[in-house]
Design a protein around this motif. Structure first.
Motif, PDB file in Angstrom:
ATOM      1  N   LEU A   6       5.923   4.482  -9.783  1.00 34.54           N
ATOM      2  CA  LEU A   6       4.823   3.526  -9.627  1.00 34.54           C
ATOM      3  C   LEU A   6       3.552   4.311  -9.334  1.00 34.54           C
ATOM      4  N   ILE A   7       2.509   4.040 -10.103  1.00 33.00           N
ATOM      5  CA  ILE A   7       1.233   4.724  -9.918  1.00 33.00           C
ATOM      6  C   ILE A   7       0.219   3.733  -9.363  1.00 33.00           C
ATOM      7  N   ARG A   8      -0.434   4.105  -8.275  1.00 31.53           N
ATOM      8  CA  ARG A   8      -1.446   3.249  -7.660  1.00 31.53           C
ATOM      9  C   ARG A   8      -2.823   3.878  -7.819  1.00 31.53           C
ATOM     10  N   HIS A   9      -3.775   3.037  -8.214  1.00 30.89           N
ATOM     11  CA  HIS A   9      -5.165   3.482  -8.330  1.00 30.89           C
ATOM     12  C   HIS A   9      -6.074   2.400  -7.765  1.00 30.89           C
ATOM     13  N   ASP A  10      -6.884   2.736  -6.776  1.00 27.63           N
ATOM     14  CA  ASP A  10      -7.815   1.796  -6.152  1.00 27.63           C
ATOM     15  C   ASP A  10      -9.234   2.091  -6.610  1.00 27.63           C
ATOM     16  N   ASP A  11      -9.969   1.031  -6.937  1.00 24.38           N
ATOM     17  CA  ASP A  11     -11.347   1.214  -7.374  1.00 24.38           C
ATOM     18  C   ASP A  11     -12.153  -0.046  -7.085  1.00 24.38           C
ATOM     19  N   ASP A  12     -13.057   0.062  -6.119  1.00 26.84           N
ATOM     20  CA  ASP A  12     -14.009  -1.007  -5.813  1.00 26.84           C
ATOM     21  C   ASP A  12     -13.333  -2.363  -5.603  1.00 26.84           C
ATOM     22  N   GLY A  13     -12.318  -2.380  -4.746  1.00 26.46           N
ATOM     23  CA  GLY A  13     -11.654  -3.626  -4.391  1.00 26.46           C
ATOM     24  C   GLY A  13     -10.481  -3.997  -5.262  1.00 26.46           C
ATOM     25  N   VAL A  14     -10.274  -3.269  -6.372  1.00 22.84           N
ATOM     26  CA  VAL A  14      -9.170  -3.563  -7.295  1.00 22.84           C
ATOM     27  C   VAL A  14      -8.094  -2.492  -7.160  1.00 22.84           C
ATOM     28  N   CYS A  15      -6.877  -2.919  -6.862  1.00 22.63           N
ATOM     29  CA  CYS A  15      -5.738  -2.010  -6.803  1.00 22.63           C
ATOM     30  C   CYS A  15      -4.906  -2.209  -8.071  1.00 22.63           C
ATOM     31  N   THR A  16      -4.817  -1.155  -8.884  1.00 19.42           N
ATOM     32  CA  THR A  16      -4.005  -1.210 -10.104  1.00 19.42           C
ATOM     33  C   THR A  16      -2.676  -0.521  -9.856  1.00 19.42           C
ATOM     34  N   LEU A  17      -1.594  -1.272 -10.057  1.00 15.75           N
ATOM     35  CA  LEU A  17      -0.246  -0.739  -9.911  1.00 15.75           C
ATOM     36  C   LEU A  17       0.374  -0.641 -11.301  1.00 15.75           C
ATOM     37  N   MET A  33      11.640  -1.237  -7.936  1.00 11.19           N
ATOM     38  CA  MET A  33      11.368  -2.466  -7.192  1.00 11.19           C
ATOM     39  C   MET A  33      11.085  -2.167  -5.725  1.00 11.19           C
ATOM     40  N   GLN A  34      11.822  -1.242  -5.144  1.00 14.52           N
ATOM     41  CA  GLN A  34      11.592  -0.868  -3.754  1.00 14.52           C
ATOM     42  C   GLN A  34      10.207  -0.260  -3.579  1.00 14.52           C
ATOM     43  N   GLU A  35       9.766   0.551  -4.555  1.00 14.86           N
ATOM     44  CA  GLU A  35       8.432   1.136  -4.476  1.00 14.86           C
ATOM     45  C   GLU A  35       7.351   0.062  -4.609  1.00 14.86           C
ATOM     46  N   LEU A  36       7.603  -0.915  -5.454  1.00 13.92           N
ATOM     47  CA  LEU A  36       6.647  -2.014  -5.593  1.00 13.92           C
ATOM     48  C   LEU A  36       6.522  -2.803  -4.294  1.00 13.92           C
ATOM     49  N   ILE A  37       7.634  -3.079  -3.660  1.00 12.67           N
ATOM     50  CA  ILE A  37       7.615  -3.802  -2.386  1.00 12.67           C
ATOM     51  C   ILE A  37       6.818  -3.020  -1.351  1.00 12.67           C
ATOM     52  N   THR A  38       7.049  -1.720  -1.270  1.00 17.76           N
ATOM     53  CA  THR A  38       6.322  -0.877  -0.318  1.00 17.76           C
ATOM     54  C   THR A  38       4.827  -0.900  -0.597  1.00 17.76           C
TER      55      THR A  38
END
Length: 259
Positions: A6-17, A33-38
């Protein structure tokens, strides 16, 4: 692309998973699924995040559960853990205090279709396809049914569940499974513009509204109005409502405190 599931990227209030199992069409392994829950849990108290965008890497959005993994384990306890974890993940999305948008390209099938139905909003490529095909392999899509029956009319839900057939994006939009279907080359910009539009709102107001929406959804109308009247009263008293109304009257942009 990294090796992370799972890759997370935050930008100006938007979190892209980004679901990152492209070689398996982003199938929902237990670990993913466990990573998504976390990740979703960490967003609950993160006031910098005002909207979440879920997308897939590679050729498709999500092909559902990882059947190879499930058959490889082959125990009742493992099956139970898998379906309970999936159910917990879907409920985490709905209970999240900020809106969640599914950005769909390629296929979204079985639990992948469930994920689309669970998100608060969904936009897809016009070339996307959707299905709950479990019936074709002897495994009725019972957990996807929970989300789908809360998104589309009963006969449309039964059509998906009983036939297992793929439907195109135009059909998915017409029955309410998704909100919009756009040209493939416009998907990124459309989804990002939508996310940014929502992220420009007060996080506190979004949270109050999302929670109220799901709470009132299946209540009798008199109870729903009573509850929502109380919620609007409470909403009027928060700082951001006072600021928003004052800004509207003064014809100026609001300055949100997100409280």
């Amino acid at each position: 692309m990294t090796d992370s599931l799972l890759i997370r990227h935050d930008d100006d209030g938007v979190c892209t998973l980004t679901l990152n199992r492209p070689n398996a069409y982003n199938a929902l392994s237990l670990e993913l699924m466990q990573e998504l829950i976390t990740a979703l849990s960490s967003i609950k108290d993160d006031l910098s995040i005002r909207v979440v965008l879920i997308q897939g890497s590679g050729k498709g959005f999500c092909a559902g559960h990882d059947l190879k993994q499930m058959l490889g384990e082959g125990t009742e306890a493992y099956y139970q853990e898998t379906f309970e974890t999936c159910s917990a993940m879907m409920q985490e999305i709905q209970s999240l205090p900020v809106p969640v948008i599914a950005k769909v390209h390629g296929v979204a099938t079985a639990a992948g279709c469930q994920l689309v139905a669970t998100c608060d909003l969904a936009v897809s490529s016009s070339k996307s396809r959707f299905a709950t095909p479990g019936v074709n392999i002897g495994l009725f899509c019972s957990t996807p049914m929970v989300a789908i029956t809360r998104s589309v009319a009963p006969k449309h839900a039964m059509e998906l569940l009983l036939t297992g057939d793929l439907i195109n994006a135009e059909r998915a939009e017409s029955i309410g499974l998704i909100n919009w279907q756009v040209d493939e080359n416009e998907l990124d910009s459309f989804a990002n513009n939508l996310a940014c539009k929502i992220a420009s709102k007060s996080r506190k107001t979004l949270s109050i509204g999302k929670q109220a929406f799901y709470q009132q959804l299946n209540k009798p109308i008199s109870e729903a109005y009573s509850q929502c009247s109380s919620i609007m009263t409470e909403n009027m008293l928060i700082d951001d409502a006072q600021e928003g109304i004052d800004a509207f009257i003064a014809k100026r942009p609001p300055s949100w405190k997100h409280q």
